[in-house]
Design a protein around this motif. Structure first.
Motif: not given
Ligand SMILES: Nc1ncnc2c1ncn2[C@@H]1O[C@H](COP(=O)(O)OP(=O)(O)OP(=O)(O)O)[C@@H](O)[C@H]1O
Length: 582
Positions: A28, A31-32, A69, A73
């Protein structure tokens, strides 16, 4: 640290779940970082007004990472919450299972509030063990490794520089805040346990506090404890508030350091200027993984303190060891106490000394004696709440040491001086003894115990601890429960002490009648009140932990000893209609 290692050992069954949740956390945040890097890439390229196809890669990155993301998440939250609850329920089961063999003997040394605090809050605080202590460092390590490779592809210098800042965020800041926070978790646990105990005392003893005019003192003590708790909470909150600015400061320092090493390389053309923003944005985004780390030290201390408090109980040796291979409960229900001696812990005088007693199957025996003679202790030993320091107790031909304590308790129906009624209906309180009993059985047992008026209100709430019932009604509820249990051995420990003399007589008669029915039940009655004594096969007189007399009612009267003097003392003013057996 020892406690944490032990806790980790207990939750290691969930290690795959923990690894999965930490990997999802990494994916997550990763990806951010990817999203921000792709965005920076597009913006930098667009600023140079390059043709649209040059932006295709960045746009694809934004789409991919933007979508990933959000989805990741969601899955990460789902998995990490599920892991946390799995761990929490595992810890609860472990604690209750370890607690059971300690009850009741070993738990007497704890205040009920303190015990409640350990069972509820201490275990609850271990909820953070995975989510706040284990997961954040794992995710931070993975993000640091990702950045190491990403920046390393531009220059090893960048990786080394960032690694220094990551290491400081991971170790330096948590050590610093951990140092100023040291000891607060232990102090907090102590204060909260004390607060819990005092609040329970306050609620349960409110009547007595008012009666003795001590309400103000007690409230004052509670107020002082609450103030101490608030002070500690304020300190913890202030320290927690420090984390974000400190990590922010470190992040900005890392950006400056990176710019300082990056600028010459961009100037001499080793690195394309477009990547300046990409690198800087990646560095900034990576610190998201380090934000929870300073908090982890606080939760580490809280978890260690909670673990220590739980292990303190768990490590206590049970007062009564359970046999590894218990024998079958015997078919013959005679009871034999062979040379039994027993001393309560932290006391010096033996409560029972070399006591020997034989009770045949179906025999009705009364144990009498002055207060503190050790009568109830005999019952506690028979029920395996305590282990005699000398001698053996046998049911039939089997030593109770070789029987499963649970099976013993299932086969001995007991009504004691203190009846605990749960804060639920009459029905639920009765079903405790026989969960599958139907209404007819419940009503029969109530009628037998002299509570026929309750047969129409089975679903009525009995109040907190049965406070809506009188003392006598509570005790009759216990008799009804004992009847439902239908055990071959019955022990009544001052079971009729709260009943008026007429009701007492009728209840005792019913129980004696029940015990005479085939198959006959073995009956042990502990009493102060010498009524219907001629109906018992044997009367045992106990004084200072020793049997001083035993025999039938008329034999003991003839002896003119302790029994005879107790009898004449009690019956001097008894109405003639109650003296049926003299
Ligand atoms: N858990 C305990 N820890 C220490 N001492 C105890 C404990 N329980 C009982 N005692 C002590 O052991 C002695 C015998 O207690 P026990 O309850 O067996 O007496 P009893 O004959 O049933 O008294 P009573 O008729 O008043 O109920 C008493 O002096 C009591 O203070």
């Amino acid at each position: 640290m020892k406690e944490l290692l032990r806790l980790l050992g207990i939750i290691r069954t969930y290690h795959w779940w923990m690894i999965l949740a930490a990997t999802l956390g990494f994916a997550t945040i990763g990806s951010g970082i990817g999203l921000l890097m792709s965005s920076a890439y597009i913006i930098a390229k667009a600023a140079l007004q390059l043709p649209f196809h040059e932006l295709q890669l960045g746009i694809a990155g934004v789409r991919l990472f933007g979508l990933a993301r959000g989805v990741l998440r969601y899955i990460e939250r789902l998995v990490s919450h599920s892991t946390t609850f799995k761990i929490l329920s595992g810890l609860r089961v472990w604690f209750y299972e370890s607690l059971e063999p300690l009850a009741p003997a070993r738990l007497l040394q704890y205040k009920s509030g303190d015990l409640l605090q350990r069972i509820t809050k201490d275990i609850d605080s271990l909820e953070n063990l995975y989510s706040r202590v284990i997961a954040p460092p794992l995710t931070a390590i993975m993000i640091s490794a990702l950045l190491w490779f990403l920046l390393g592809s531009f220059s090893p210098m960048f990786s080394i520089t960032l690694l220094c800042f990551h290491a400081f965020a991971a170790v330096g800041i948590p050590l610093f805040t951990g140092h100023i926070n040291r000891g607060t978790a232990t102090k907090m646990a102590g204060i909260q346990a004390e607060l819990q105990s005092m609040t329970i005392d306050f609620v349960q003893g409110l009547g007595d506090l008012m009666l003795f005019n001590r309400l103000d003192d007690h409230t004052e003590k509670l107020y002082r404890l609450k103030t101490d708790e608030l002070k500690l909470q304020r300190k913890q909150a202030l320290i927690q508030r420090l984390h974000e600015p400190l990590i922010g400061l470190l992040m900005n320092s890392a950006v400056l350091a990176l710019l300082w090493t990056l600028t010459p390389q961009v100037s001499n053309g080793t690195i394309d200027g477009i990547y300046t923003a990409v690198i800087i944005i990646a560095v900034m985004a990576s610190f998201e993984a380090f934000l929870p780390l300073p908090d982890a030290t606080h939760h580490l201390e809280t978890s260690a303190t909670a673990g220590k408090r739980l292990f303190e109980i768990i490590d206590t040796k049970p007062a009564v060891p359970s046999p590894h291979h218990p024998e079958r409960f015997p078919d013959v229900h005679s009871i034999k106490f062979e040379n039994i001696s027993f001393t309560y812990p932290q006391t010096f005088t033996p409560t029972l000394s070399s006591l020997s007693l034989q009770i045949e199957e179906g025999e009705k025996v009364a144990i009498i004696g002055p207060s503190g003679a050790g009568k109830s202790t005999i019952t506690s030993l028979l029920l395996r709440f305590w282990e005699p320091s000398q001698g053996d107790i046998c049911i039939g031909d089997r030593s109770i040491r070789n029987l499963d304590p649970e099976t013993i308790r299932k086969n001995i129906g007991i009504v004691s001086q203190k009846t605990y009624l749960f804060s639920t209906s009459i029905r639920e309180n009765l079903l405790l003894a026989k969960p599958d009993a139907d209404d007819k059985e419940l009503k029969n047992s109530l009628t037998f115990a002299g509570l026929s008026s309750f047969t129409t209100k089975l679903d009525q709430w009995v109040g907190q601890h049965g406070m809506k019932l009188s003392g006598g009604e509570r005790q009759r509820m216990a008799i009804a429960r004992m009847l439902l249990q239908d055990a071959p051995i019955i022990v009544l420990d001052e079971a009729t002490a709260n009943l008026d003399t007429v009701t007492e007589k009728s209840v005792i008669q019913s129980i004696l009648g029940l015990c005479n029915k085939q198959p006959a039940k073995t009956l042990l009655v502990i009493t102060h009140r010498l009524r219907d004594m001629a109906q018992f096969d044997k009367i045992v007189v106990l004084e200072k932990g020793c049997i001083v007399e035993q025999g039938a009612h008329h034999e003991l009267l003839k002896k003119n000893g302790l029994y005879a003097s107790m009898w004449s003392l009690q019956h001097r003013q008894t109405p003639p209609e109650l003296l049926t057996d003299s």
